[in-house]
Design a protein around this motif. Structure first.
Motif, PDB file in Angstrom:
ATOM      1  N   TYR A  18       0.880  -1.153   0.000  1.00  0.00           N
ATOM      2  CA  TYR A  18       0.000   0.000   0.000  1.00  0.00           C
ATOM      3  C   TYR A  18       0.929   1.218   0.000  1.00  0.00           C
ATOM      4  O   TYR A  18       1.781   1.342   0.866  1.00  0.00           O
ATOM      5  N   PHE A  55       1.596   5.527  -0.514  1.00  0.00           N
ATOM      6  CA  PHE A  55       0.992   6.844  -0.317  1.00  0.00           C
ATOM      7  C   PHE A  55       2.022   7.919  -0.650  1.00  0.00           C
ATOM      8  O   PHE A  55       3.222   7.708  -0.554  1.00  0.00           O
ATOM      9  N   ARG A 101       2.965   1.036   3.450  1.00  0.00           N
ATOM     10  CA  ARG A 101       2.360   0.340   4.580  1.00  0.00           C
ATOM     11  C   ARG A 101       2.583  -1.139   4.396  1.00  0.00           C
ATOM     12  O   ARG A 101       2.361  -1.679   3.323  1.00  0.00           O
ATOM     13  N   GLY A 114       0.542  -5.940   8.208  1.00  0.00           N
ATOM     14  CA  GLY A 114       0.568  -5.385   9.559  1.00  0.00           C
ATOM     15  C   GLY A 114       0.194  -3.933   9.551  1.00  0.00           C
ATOM     16  O   GLY A 114      -0.457  -3.439   8.646  1.00  0.00           O
ATOM     17  N   GLN A 115       0.625  -3.247  10.565  1.00  0.00           N
ATOM     18  CA  GLN A 115       0.206  -1.877  10.727  1.00  0.00           C
ATOM     19  C   GLN A 115       1.343  -0.884  10.616  1.00  0.00           C
ATOM     20  O   GLN A 115       1.147   0.274  10.858  1.00  0.00           O
ATOM     21  N   ASN A 116       2.503  -1.321  10.271  1.00  0.00           N
ATOM     22  CA  ASN A 116       3.661  -0.458  10.279  1.00  0.00           C
ATOM     23  C   ASN A 116       3.729   0.403   9.025  1.00  0.00           C
ATOM     24  O   ASN A 116       3.723  -0.106   7.910  1.00  0.00           O
ATOM     25  N   PHE A 117       3.744   1.701   9.211  1.00  0.00           N
ATOM     26  CA  PHE A 117       3.932   2.640   8.110  1.00  0.00           C
ATOM     27  C   PHE A 117       5.408   3.013   8.035  1.00  0.00           C
ATOM     28  O   PHE A 117       6.011   3.356   9.040  1.00  0.00           O
ATOM     29  N   PHE A 145       8.125   5.530   6.207  1.00  0.00           N
ATOM     30  CA  PHE A 145       8.294   6.757   5.443  1.00  0.00           C
ATOM     31  C   PHE A 145       9.631   6.770   4.717  1.00  0.00           C
ATOM     32  O   PHE A 145      10.646   6.307   5.247  1.00  0.00           O
ATOM     33  N   TYR A 156      -6.788   2.572  15.026  1.00  0.00           N
ATOM     34  CA  TYR A 156      -5.329   2.591  14.933  1.00  0.00           C
ATOM     35  C   TYR A 156      -4.783   3.989  15.202  1.00  0.00           C
ATOM     36  O   TYR A 156      -5.247   4.977  14.624  1.00  0.00           O
ATOM     37  N   TYR A 173       5.042   9.343  15.697  1.00  0.00           N
ATOM     38  CA  TYR A 173       6.234   9.438  14.875  1.00  0.00           C
ATOM     39  C   TYR A 173       7.103  10.585  15.393  1.00  0.00           C
ATOM     40  O   TYR A 173       6.605  11.540  15.971  1.00  0.00           O
ATOM     41  N   LEU A 228      15.813  12.325   7.795  1.00  0.00           N
ATOM     42  CA  LEU A 228      15.400  10.966   8.176  1.00  0.00           C
ATOM     43  C   LEU A 228      13.925  10.724   7.928  1.00  0.00           C
ATOM     44  O   LEU A 228      13.441   9.607   8.154  1.00  0.00           O
ATOM     45  N   GLY A 229      13.195  11.715   7.512  1.00  0.00           N
ATOM     46  CA  GLY A 229      11.760  11.543   7.331  1.00  0.00           C
ATOM     47  C   GLY A 229      11.083  11.314   8.662  1.00  0.00           C
ATOM     48  O   GLY A 229      11.554  11.766   9.707  1.00  0.00           O
ATOM     49  N   LEU A 230       9.988  10.610   8.655  1.00  0.00           N
ATOM     50  CA  LEU A 230       9.275  10.281   9.875  1.00  0.00           C
ATOM     51  C   LEU A 230       9.563   8.838  10.255  1.00  0.00           C
ATOM     52  O   LEU A 230       9.512   7.943   9.409  1.00  0.00           O
ATOM     53  N   GLN A 238       8.538   5.764  12.978  1.00  0.00           N
ATOM     54  CA  GLN A 238       7.465   5.381  13.898  1.00  0.00           C
ATOM     55  C   GLN A 238       8.039   4.996  15.258  1.00  0.00           C
ATOM     56  O   GLN A 238       8.987   4.209  15.352  1.00  0.00           O
ATOM     57  N   TYR A 293       2.881   2.217  18.015  1.00  0.00           N
ATOM     58  CA  TYR A 293       1.555   2.245  17.436  1.00  0.00           C
ATOM     59  C   TYR A 293       0.613   1.400  18.283  1.00  0.00           C
ATOM     60  O   TYR A 293       1.052   0.586  19.100  1.00  0.00           O
ATOM     61  N   MET A 310      -3.146  -0.765  17.879  1.00  0.00           N
ATOM     62  CA  MET A 310      -4.194  -1.244  16.992  1.00  0.00           C
ATOM     63  C   MET A 310      -5.577  -1.153  17.628  1.00  0.00           C
ATOM     64  O   MET A 310      -6.582  -1.297  16.933  1.00  0.00           O
ATOM     65  N   SER A 357      -6.498   0.642   9.027  1.00  0.00           N
ATOM     66  CA  SER A 357      -5.114   0.717   8.556  1.00  0.00           C
ATOM     67  C   SER A 357      -4.965   1.335   7.178  1.00  0.00           C
ATOM     68  O   SER A 357      -4.029   1.025   6.455  1.00  0.00           O
ATOM     69  N   GLU A 376      -3.441   7.628   6.903  1.00  0.00           N
ATOM     70  CA  GLU A 376      -3.436   8.178   8.249  1.00  0.00           C
ATOM     71  C   GLU A 376      -3.751   9.669   8.261  1.00  0.00           C
ATOM     72  O   GLU A 376      -3.373  10.406   7.361  1.00  0.00           O
TER      73      GLU A 376
END
Lengths: 113, 111
Positions: A32, A34, A94, A98-101, A103, B31, B35, B41-43, B45, B48, B50, B97, B100
């Motif tokens: 997925y 974005f 993504r 799972g749920q880990n995004f 970047f 969810y 971050y 380095l961007g973002l 995480q 998190y 669920m 999910s 965001e």
């Protein structure tokens, strides 16, 4: 580990010129994907997303992106850049299971008048 | 209006002084995540969640704690902040999910 790369740290284009921001993701199941934009001092706004189906997706503000599985890429494009497009752009993946995004590091876009 | 709120927006503190950054969403999302954003380095995480009482580590959890006692709230806790935790922090939420929704960010400086 899943990863996202954005090869260009900083791009400068003239207003009215076309734009392409590159994004590559590490191999895995259909991801997925974005694109988010962050204007200076602002939060993050979703531009577009790809889950499945048509590989060319349209987003807000005249942006589009094309998913190319063979190249593991999801490049963002705009035919004519406006000065208000100056911002930082993030490609995001993504995890399919799972749920880990994840970047990418971001590409900063500057627009010349 | 659907939104994610964070407080405070700006915080300057000193090493070792416990702090909490609150995050709240009004969209009934399951969810939520935190971050940190650092130049180049961007973002990345941090943690998190669920759903209520379900939390897990992200990529950079060291030095942080979270809790999810209610669906709408997901506070970030720094028990003993250090200067390397100086950063811009974003809270986010999503349903099923998908994409965001991000909060406005909290700029933290640890002296």
């Amino acid at each position: 580990a899943q990863s996202v790369t954005q090869p260009d740290i900083h791009i400068t284009v003239s207003e009215g010129a076309s734009l392409e921001l590159r994004c590559n993701y590490s191999y895995g199941a259909t991801p997925y994907l974005f694109w988010y934009v962050q204007s200076p001092g602002q939060g993050l706004q979703l531009l577009l997303k790809y889950f499945s189906g048509d590989t060319l997706v349209q987003g807000i503000k005249g942006f589009e992106a094309e998913f190319k599985r063979s190249q593991s890429s999801f490049n963002l494009r705009k035919p004519s850049v406006h000065w208000s497009d100056a911002a930082e752009y993030f490609c995001v993946r993504r995890d399919n299971y799972g749920q880990n995004f994840v970047f990418g590091p971001g590409t900063r876009l500057s627009v010349l008048p | 209006e659907a939104q994610v709120t964070q407080n405070p927006r700006y915080l300057i503190t000193v090493t070792g002084k416990k702090l909490t950054v609150t995050c709240s969403q009004n969209m009934n999302h399951e969810y939520m995540s935190w971050y940190r954003q650092d130049p180049g380095l961007g973002l990345r995480q941090i943690y998190y969640s669920m759903n209520v009482e379900v939390t897990d580590k992200g990529d950079v959890p060291e030095g942080y704690k979270v809790s999810r006692k209610e669906k709408r709230n997901f506070p970030l806790i720094l028990e003993s902040p250090s200067p390397n935790q100086t950063s811009l922090y974003f809270c986010a939420s999503s349903s099923s999910s998908l994409d965001e929704f991000f909060g406005p960010g909290t700029r933290l400086t640890v002296l």
